[in-house]
Design an enzyme around this catalytic site. Structure first.
Site: not given
Ligand SMILES: Cc1cc2nc3c(=O)[nH]c(=O)nc-3n(C[C@H](O)[C@H](O)[C@H](O)COP(=O)(O)OP(=O)(O)OC[C@H]3O[C@@H](n4cnc5c(N)ncnc54)[C@H](O)[C@@H]3O)c2cc1C
Length: 403
Positions: A124, A128, A131, A338-341, A365, A367
């Site tokens: 932890g 809030p 980060g 994209q390939i799967h449309g 972990e 940005t």
């Protein structure tokens, strides 16, 4: 230079691949859709010893090396990100932190049950209000005799509501200048009075995983639960990230592989203009990017794992592996959709889940922006790693496998 995996590495890859394909793949879509943590598989991982894979046998683990940890993460995330996230917090950010920094007594008390999978753990740091800017945390640890009173809130914590042990990073000296010198690390147990936890719902991805918050209200933490010296918490938190980021890098490599495998399969299956779509050069280009990035991401994380095995500081190399692999995994998942449309745009296929899951790793972990700053800092000579009071031990098969 030897790029081959040992027989032990190959065995662990087969074991985890088999587990992920048989136990996780058939149920993952339901868990993801219902936003229900995949608990059974997690407990099975504990029984299989995966939760202590690279922890020495005398501390409850399997005594395998850091490359094994990376391979496990790659295989898990090839099926889904949620269980790799468990490896990141339980093994990377917490248990390896204890291996590096804990006293012998703390290792026996906390690390042994964690490595055996008897107690789950997490890390932890995030709150809030902060980060990336970790030294701006406001969770406080006020010393009163042999006890610290912890107050504050941790947010976006993986396994928050499932873990038994938390590594909490808090301010023990609010007047310290610079502020990071006033930070200490504490092992907080879920049973302690004043600890409450809850879940965050409505996440974009990792919906089969648990992410939540931890609230600390006058939690009395004995001084024996402080990890490292007072004021050493920032260094501890950052060194834990060296282990956590490694698991994220290896996992993201698995997600690239999953995107590539799904795309190759669909490219052979789907036909347009009288031929399978894999024969169209622009589809081939997207697949070639995935193959290139898979190989590069894998080489980068294996290099980091090799450095870890040697006991050589690897903050730069691990950070580079994490940054590259996570951005590449997001691109690979997007190209797979994209390939799967249109089918890629629905949950009929797994690739939409890969895309949602991939985004998180570009945020947690460190940005992608923080990693760019780090890499530029090293290149420009603005940043260098100084020796730590407790370094992560090098891997030594003989001593790590001794009971
Ligand atoms: C699924 C998930 C799981 C997580 N699990 C954990 C966990 O187990 N434990 C834990 O402690 N945390 C956890 N986190 C939190 C995570 O580590 C933080 O979200 C992350 O560090 C970024 O912090 P932030 O969200 O506050 O963004 P901020 O720090 O507020 O950043 C917002 C934006 O500003 C950019 N930015 C910030 N500073 C700079 C700068 N100096 N230069 C350029 N750009 C900058 C960032 O790159 C980002 O784009 C988790 C997050 C997610 C999404």
């Amino acid at each position: 230079m030897d790029f081959s995996l040992t027989a032990e590495h190959q065995m662990i890859v087969r074991m985890v691949r088999d587990f992920a394909e048989k136990e996780v793949a058939p149920v993952i879509k339901d868990h993801d859709q219902e936003q229900k943590p995949i608990r059974d598989a997690l407990y099975q991982m504990g029984e299989m010893g995966i939760l202590g894979i690279c922890i020495p046998v005398r501390y409850g683990g399997q005594g395998m090396d850091f490359i094994s940890l990376g391979l496990v993460c790659e295989e898990l995330e090839r099926i889904d990100t949620a269980l790799r996230v468990v490896m990141s917090v339980h093994v990377g950010l917490n248990s390896l932190g204890l291996l590096q920094w804990a006293t012998e007594e703390q290792k026996q008390r906390f690390l042994v049950p964690q490595a055996r999978g008897e107690r789950l753990c997490t890390y932890g740091l995030t709150e809030p209000g902060t980060g990336s800017d970790a030294s701006a945390i406001v969770t406080s640890a006020r010393r009163e005799g042999d006890t610290y009173l912890l107050n504050g809130e941790k947010m976006w914590i993986s396994l928050a509501s499932m873990a038994d042990n938390f590594l909490i990073i808090a301010k023990s000296d609010t007047a310290a200048d610079p502020p990071h010198r006033g930070i200490s690390a504490f092992i907080v147990e879920q049973e302690m009075k004043g600890v409450t936890t809850g879940d965050i719902h409505g996440k974009l991805g990792v919906r089969a995983g648990s992410t939540g918050w931890i609230s600390l209200d006058d939690v009395a933490v004995p001084v024996e639960n402080r990890l490292g010296e007072e004021g050493e918490g920032f260094k501890i938190a950052m060194s834990c990230l060296d282990s956590g980021r490694y698991t994220v890098a290896a996992g993201a490599t698995g997600l690239i592989r999953a995107s590539l495998e799904a795309s190759v399969s669909y490219a052979h299956e789907r036909h347009t203009f009288g031929r399978e779509i894999g024969e169209h050069q622009l589809v081939q280009q997207l697949i070639s990017f995935m193959q290139r990035d898979y190989d590069m991401a894998r080489l980068l994380y294996l290099r980091a794992g090799w450095l870890k095995n040697q006991g050589v500081r690897n903050t730069r190399e691990t950070g580079l592996a994490k940054w590259f692999a996570t951005e590449a995994s997001f691109a690979a998942a997007s190209n797979a959709v994209q390939i799967h449309g249109a089918y890629g745009y629905s949950d009929e296929y797994d690739v939409e889940r890969y895309l949602r899951n991939a985004k998180g790793a570009c945020i947690y972990e460190g940005t992608s922006q923080i990693h760019q700053l780090m890499q530029a800092g090293y290149a420009l000579g603005y940043r260098e790693d100084r020796p730590l009071r407790c370094e992560m031990p090098a891997y030594d098969a003989e001593t790590w496998q001794q009971g």
